[in-house]
Motif scaffolding. Sequence first.
Motif, PDB file in Angstrom:
ATOM      1  N   ILE A  50       0.863  -1.176   0.000  1.00 50.30           N
ATOM      2  CA  ILE A  50       0.000   0.000   0.000  1.00 50.30           C
ATOM      3  C   ILE A  50       0.902   1.228   0.000  1.00 50.30           C
ATOM      4  O   ILE A  50       2.017   1.183   0.505  1.00 50.30           O
ATOM      5  CB  ILE A  50      -0.963  -0.028   1.205  1.00 50.30           C
ATOM      6  CG1 ILE A  50      -2.062   1.012   1.045  1.00 50.30           C
ATOM      7  CG2 ILE A  50      -0.237   0.120   2.511  1.00 50.30           C
ATOM      8  CD1 ILE A  50      -3.234   0.807   1.980  1.00 50.30           C
ATOM      9  N   PHE A  51       0.449   2.312  -0.592  1.00 52.68           N
ATOM     10  CA  PHE A  51       1.287   3.499  -0.679  1.00 52.68           C
ATOM     11  C   PHE A  51       0.450   4.765  -0.568  1.00 52.68           C
ATOM     12  O   PHE A  51      -0.777   4.720  -0.633  1.00 52.68           O
ATOM     13  CB  PHE A  51       2.087   3.509  -1.986  1.00 52.68           C
ATOM     14  CG  PHE A  51       1.215   3.718  -3.205  1.00 52.68           C
ATOM     15  CD1 PHE A  51       0.979   4.985  -3.698  1.00 52.68           C
ATOM     16  CD2 PHE A  51       0.628   2.645  -3.839  1.00 52.68           C
ATOM     17  CE1 PHE A  51       0.173   5.175  -4.805  1.00 52.68           C
ATOM     18  CE2 PHE A  51      -0.174   2.812  -4.951  1.00 52.68           C
ATOM     19  CZ  PHE A  51      -0.405   4.085  -5.430  1.00 52.68           C
ATOM     20  N   GLU A  52       1.131   5.879  -0.451  1.00 51.24           N
ATOM     21  CA  GLU A  52       0.545   7.215  -0.434  1.00 51.24           C
ATOM     22  C   GLU A  52       1.297   8.091  -1.412  1.00 51.24           C
ATOM     23  O   GLU A  52       2.520   8.015  -1.477  1.00 51.24           O
ATOM     24  CB  GLU A  52       0.719   7.856   0.952  1.00 51.24           C
ATOM     25  CG  GLU A  52      -0.153   7.332   2.018  1.00 51.24           C
ATOM     26  CD  GLU A  52      -1.574   7.764   1.861  1.00 51.24           C
ATOM     27  OE1 GLU A  52      -1.829   8.866   1.358  1.00 51.24           O
ATOM     28  OE2 GLU A  52      -2.443   6.983   2.221  1.00 51.24           O
ATOM     29  N   PHE A  53       0.601   8.924  -2.141  1.00 48.46           N
ATOM     30  CA  PHE A  53       1.253   9.987  -2.886  1.00 48.46           C
ATOM     31  C   PHE A  53       1.405  11.157  -1.931  1.00 48.46           C
ATOM     32  O   PHE A  53       0.430  11.565  -1.288  1.00 48.46           O
ATOM     33  CB  PHE A  53       0.409  10.430  -4.092  1.00 48.46           C
ATOM     34  CG  PHE A  53       0.390   9.426  -5.211  1.00 48.46           C
ATOM     35  CD1 PHE A  53       1.527   9.178  -5.955  1.00 48.46           C
ATOM     36  CD2 PHE A  53      -0.767   8.740  -5.511  1.00 48.46           C
ATOM     37  CE1 PHE A  53       1.507   8.255  -6.988  1.00 48.46           C
ATOM     38  CE2 PHE A  53      -0.799   7.826  -6.543  1.00 48.46           C
ATOM     39  CZ  PHE A  53       0.336   7.581  -7.284  1.00 48.46           C
ATOM     40  N   VAL A  54       2.615  11.684  -1.806  1.00 48.58           N
ATOM     41  CA  VAL A  54       2.869  12.828  -0.930  1.00 48.58           C
ATOM     42  C   VAL A  54       3.699  13.848  -1.677  1.00 48.58           C
ATOM     43  O   VAL A  54       4.313  13.547  -2.695  1.00 48.58           O
ATOM     44  CB  VAL A  54       3.602  12.414   0.373  1.00 48.58           C
ATOM     45  CG1 VAL A  54       2.735  11.496   1.219  1.00 48.58           C
ATOM     46  CG2 VAL A  54       4.937  11.773   0.075  1.00 48.58           C
ATOM     47  N   ASP A  55       3.721  15.058  -1.163  1.00 47.36           N
ATOM     48  CA  ASP A  55       4.560  16.101  -1.741  1.00 47.36           C
ATOM     49  C   ASP A  55       5.980  15.940  -1.221  1.00 47.36           C
ATOM     50  O   ASP A  55       6.209  15.911  -0.009  1.00 47.36           O
ATOM     51  CB  ASP A  55       4.034  17.485  -1.361  1.00 47.36           C
ATOM     52  CG  ASP A  55       2.680  17.771  -1.970  1.00 47.36           C
ATOM     53  OD1 ASP A  55       2.493  17.435  -3.154  1.00 47.36           O
ATOM     54  OD2 ASP A  55       1.814  18.317  -1.270  1.00 47.36           O
ATOM     55  N   THR A  67       9.418   7.841  -7.470  1.00 44.04           N
ATOM     56  CA  THR A  67       9.268   7.077  -8.704  1.00 44.04           C
ATOM     57  C   THR A  67       9.207   8.043  -9.876  1.00 44.04           C
ATOM     58  O   THR A  67       8.390   8.968  -9.873  1.00 44.04           O
ATOM     59  CB  THR A  67       7.986   6.212  -8.687  1.00 44.04           C
ATOM     60  OG1 THR A  67       6.875   7.061  -8.470  1.00 44.04           O
ATOM     61  CG2 THR A  67       8.060   5.160  -7.612  1.00 44.04           C
ATOM     62  N   PRO A  68      10.050   7.863 -10.875  1.00 47.16           N
ATOM     63  CA  PRO A  68      10.011   8.738 -12.049  1.00 47.16           C
ATOM     64  C   PRO A  68       8.673   8.592 -12.778  1.00 47.16           C
ATOM     65  O   PRO A  68       8.110   7.498 -12.815  1.00 47.16           O
ATOM     66  CB  PRO A  68      11.146   8.235 -12.928  1.00 47.16           C
ATOM     67  CG  PRO A  68      11.947   7.301 -12.089  1.00 47.16           C
ATOM     68  CD  PRO A  68      11.075   6.847 -10.954  1.00 47.16           C
ATOM     69  N   ALA A  69       8.199   9.654 -13.334  1.00 50.08           N
ATOM     70  CA  ALA A  69       6.911   9.631 -14.039  1.00 50.08           C
ATOM     71  C   ALA A  69       6.894   8.581 -15.143  1.00 50.08           C
ATOM     72  O   ALA A  69       5.882   7.949 -15.386  1.00 50.08           O
ATOM     73  CB  ALA A  69       6.594  11.008 -14.607  1.00 50.08           C
ATOM     74  N   SER A  70       8.027   8.367 -15.796  1.00 53.25           N
ATOM     75  CA  SER A  70       8.060   7.409 -16.906  1.00 53.25           C
ATOM     76  C   SER A  70       7.901   5.965 -16.445  1.00 53.25           C
ATOM     77  O   SER A  70       7.687   5.076 -17.257  1.00 53.25           O
ATOM     78  CB  SER A  70       9.375   7.550 -17.679  1.00 53.25           C
ATOM     79  OG  SER A  70      10.465   7.237 -16.836  1.00 53.25           O
ATOM     80  N   SER A  71       7.993   5.712 -15.133  1.00 53.10           N
ATOM     81  CA  SER A  71       7.865   4.343 -14.660  1.00 53.10           C
ATOM     82  C   SER A  71       6.443   4.003 -14.221  1.00 53.10           C
ATOM     83  O   SER A  71       6.197   2.955 -13.657  1.00 53.10           O
ATOM     84  CB  SER A  71       8.823   4.084 -13.489  1.00 53.10           C
ATOM     85  OG  SER A  71       8.402   4.796 -12.349  1.00 53.10           O
TER      86      SER A  71
END
Length: 77
Positions: A50-55, A67-71
């Motif tokens: 499980i993960f969270e997007f954070v600033d 994580t790079p956007a291209s991945s």
Amino acid sequence: MIDITEYEKILRNLKEDMAAHNISPFYFANAGTILRKENFMKRNLYSTQIFEFVDQGYVDDKLITVTPASSLPVYLL
């Protein structure tokens, strides 16, 4: 495979861990799970993470993985 009760327990644990690290509950709305490509290709919709997007910069760097956007491929079914 986990049931909804187990999933909700995992989400509660995530929320408690975020609070312990002084991460705003605002980010909890960004919770998601990781579906590995090999599972996806087998149509095995099973996740163990499980993960969270954070600033970046808001959360201690020791707690994040960038994580790079291209991945981040998008699969449309």
